[in-house]
Write a protein that holds these residues in place. Structure first.
Motif, mmCIF file in Angstrom:
data_model
loop_
_atom_site.group_PDB
_atom_site.id
_atom_site.type_symbol
_atom_site.label_atom_id
_atom_site.label_comp_id
_atom_site.label_asym_id
_atom_site.label_seq_id
_atom_site.Cartn_x
_atom_site.Cartn_y
_atom_site.Cartn_z
ATOM 1 N N GLN A 42 0.941 -1.190 0.203
ATOM 2 C CA GLN A 42 -0.153 -0.166 -0.045
ATOM 3 C C GLN A 42 0.937 0.830 -0.239
ATOM 4 O O GLN A 42 0.369 2.348 0.769
ATOM 5 N N TYR A 43 1.750 1.153 -0.474
ATOM 6 C CA TYR A 43 2.557 2.450 -0.617
ATOM 7 C C TYR A 43 2.460 3.796 -1.082
ATOM 8 O O TYR A 43 2.620 4.617 -0.905
ATOM 9 N N SER A 44 1.258 2.997 -2.507
ATOM 10 C CA SER A 44 0.981 4.401 -3.103
ATOM 11 C C SER A 44 -0.656 4.234 -2.335
ATOM 12 O O SER A 44 -1.335 4.951 -2.934
ATOM 13 N N ASP A 45 -0.773 3.871 -1.741
ATOM 14 C CA ASP A 45 -2.554 4.262 -1.008
ATOM 15 C C ASP A 45 -1.969 5.598 -0.218
ATOM 16 O O ASP A 45 -1.839 5.967 0.643
ATOM 17 N N PRO A 46 -3.699 6.071 -0.892
ATOM 18 C CA PRO A 46 -3.291 7.578 0.166
ATOM 19 C C PRO A 46 -4.089 7.548 1.793
ATOM 20 O O PRO A 46 -4.158 6.448 2.005
#
Ligand code: HAS
Length: 546
Positions: free
Chosen positions: A266-270
């Motif tokens: 989820q590195y790219s999850d806001p």
């Protein structure tokens, strides 16, 4: 060890369901790769239905059935203690019921939500209920194993847990801690939402709960393969397990570090603080360490075996390994693929490099080298091996086994190379690229390469199927009374083991503590972002989804 007839039969039933599921799943895998390369384009509807069937049957049904069946045999043969028959049956029935319910939704095209089932993609309730039952069934198997282990402990005070059982305990500890996340997701979010009892769902919360489960899930798949690599393959190769303490430490590290790492998906999850993404990245690298321990320990075990067989010099022992034995061939092919799978995993885990590969074709490249090779090939070899050990069936064709293993290795290396190159070029995963206007001729060429690899993989699986059914319906070599798996002795035995290395409560307790530390602030963030406007990341809450 005498294994009762009922257990042999039920383990066989687990294996047959596993093989049947993966047969359907692999067929859809071939369709995916042929469609993406535009060799055999299929409709988007069939693409996503097929992709979901491929993911769920291969990654969830095949693995869970195979592992539960295999772990029964490992438990009884390593502890020499009987499992509870009623619980074995109950677990099987619940798992099967769950699978049938989910299969209904999948096959009627009412659950094209991919195996990650992220909302707002919505499936028919039977899909979520079925998946939950599959997990509950596996929990019954865990309960049975715990009861059997505690009985053994009582009868054998002061005796250290046998090596293969260390692996069984670790596998189930990881699985149980992991499935708590997805059970909460299913029971409190997905099932009520799919039944129409609630109108809205919190996608970030659902994704976070999914990945609490989704990464340790990969170690639930991997650890039974590691049990085989540590405790069976060295003996099959004619040697010994190099260090039983190294194996034990590796399994314990998996218990501790497998779960608190989910944010690396989820590195790219806001909506989740970067600090905790960084902390999960650190722990992801920690959980790679037991695999590195495994690489060195298994290699040392194989070197010992090669030298026992007359191999000399720096590399002479390699040649002497039993490359022509079907079980060794399946396992070593898995190990070789896993070297590249592991390296690509470290790339994924690196916070900054993940930005390049996330959601691209690189990721299927990675997981076909790990799940799709290290785990899958080891399980294929084992299913032939178990037919032999449980029923005394002669393996139909050793040659076919060897050919099947190495051809898969060649196929998967070609397939994954193609997919990874595409990923580096930014080509997305999970997309039916057959009709995409933006694909360059170079990229199309790489897709054809991936399709060539995928086709080789498919053919090698057909070779396995011929061998599997040939063995199943073939003649018996001997009447088996006692089931003896080839457990290797240790070269360095863990004498005078400190009690801490055999205290499962301590390690599971540390794992729980780490989960609490690594996840509490994350859930605080996720709730704050979606339920409290002030200080949150989103302008309104919760996100309305129809
Ligand atoms: Fe992974 C995504 C990171 C291991 C499976 N992974 C996935 C997905 C799957 C998957 C299915 O950090 C896709 C999920 C989705 O659909 O979105 N993975 C890692 C890391 C490791 C790792 C750091 N993965 C696995 C294993 C899997 C698996 C194992 C299945 C079984 N993975 C990630 C990340 C993502 C990810 C990110 C998200 C990416 C994104 O952005 O979406 C490590 O645990 C790997 C450590 C392994 C090693 C290799 C050791 C080598 C051995 C072989 C030795 C060979 C011998 C042979 C002895 C360090 C043990 C010697 C030969 C002789 C001849 C002697």
């Amino acid at each position: 060890m005498k294994v009762e007839g009922y257990l042999r039969n039920i383990v066989l039933a687990h294996i047959i369901i596993a093989i049947a599921s993966i047969s359907v799943g692999i067929f859809f895998g071939l369709l995916q790769v042929l469609s993406r390369s535009n060799i055999l384009p299929i409709s988007n509807s069939l693409y996503y239905q097929g992709l979901t069937i491929h993911g769920v049957l291969n990654a969830v049904v095949f693995t869970t059935f195979f592992i539960v069946g295999y772990l029964y045999i490992l438990t009884e043969t390593s502890l020499k203690e009987k499992l509870n028959k009623n619980l074995v049956y109950l677990s099987f029935v619940v798992m099967l019921l769950g699978t049938l319910l989910a299969a209904y939704a999948l096959l009627t095209n009412q659950a094209s939500v991919l195996y990650t089932f992220y909302p707002p993609l919505k499936a028919h309730p039977t899909f979520y209920i079925g998946a939950t039952l599959l997990i509950v069934g596996s929990w019954i198997a865990i309960l049975n194993t715990v009861i059997t282990f505690l009985r053994w402990r009582k009868k054998n005070p002061g005796v250290k847990t046998p090596g293969p059982m260390v692996g069984v305990i670790s596998t189930y500890a990881v699985w149980f801690l992991a499935t708590i996340g997805v059970a909460i997701e299913a029971l409190f979010l997905l099932i009520p939402w799919s039944l129409g009892l609630v109108k809205e769902i919190n996608p970030t919360l659902a994704r976070t709960l999914f990945w609490w489960f989704g990464h340790p899930l990969v170690y639930f798949w991997l650890l039974p393969a590691y049990i085989t690599w540590y405790y069976i393959i060295p003996k099959v190769a004619g040697g010994k397990l190099y260090s039983s303490l190294a194996a034990r430490i590796a399994f314990i590290m998996f218990i501790v570090f497998s779960v608190p790492v989910g944010l690396h998906h989820q590195y790219s999850d806001p909506g989740i603080t970067n600090i905790y993404k960084g902390i999960h990245a650190f722990f992801t690298l920690m959980v790679a360490i037991p695999s590195l321990i495994t690489a060195f320990t298994v290699a040392a075990s194989l070197e010992y075996a090669g030298r026992q067989r007359g191999g000399n010099g720096l590399f002479g022992w390699w040649i002497k390994l039993p490359w022509g034995n079907y079980l060794f061939a399946y396992a070593i092919s898995g190990m070789i693929a896993f070297i590249f799978g592991g390296i690509s995993g470290i790339v994924n885990a690196s916070y900054n490099m993940n930005q390049v590969v996330h959601n691209t074709s690189w990721i299927p490249g990675h997981f076909h080298l790990t799940l799709g090779s290290a785990v899958f090939l080891t399980f294929l070899g084992l299913s032939l091996y178990l037919l032999n050990k449980l029923y005394g069936k002669r393996v139909f064709s050793n040659k076919l086994g060897v050919l099947g293993a190495y051809s898969w290795l060649i196929g998967v290396l070609i397939f994954s190379w193609g997919m990874m190159q595409l990923g580096r070029a930014g080509i997305p995963r999970r997309t039916n690229l057959a009709f995409s206007p933006y694909i360059t001729p170079e990229e199309r060429f790489l897709m054809v390469i991936a399709a060539v690899g995928g086709t080789i993989m498919f053919i090698s699986f057909i070779l396995f199927l011929i061998n599997f059914f040939g063995t199943l319906f073939g003649r018996k070599e001997e009447n088996v009374e006692a089931v003896e798996l080839d457990y290797a002795e240790a070269y360095h035995e863990e004498n005078n083991l400190s009690p801490i290395w055999d205290n499962w409560k301590v390690w599971i307790g540390i794992a729980v503590l780490l989960i609490i530390i690594n996840y509490s602030p994350v859930f605080y963030d996720v709730f704050r972002a979606t339920y409290f406007v002030e200080g949150g990341y989103l302008p309104q809450s919760p996100i309305p989804v129809k």
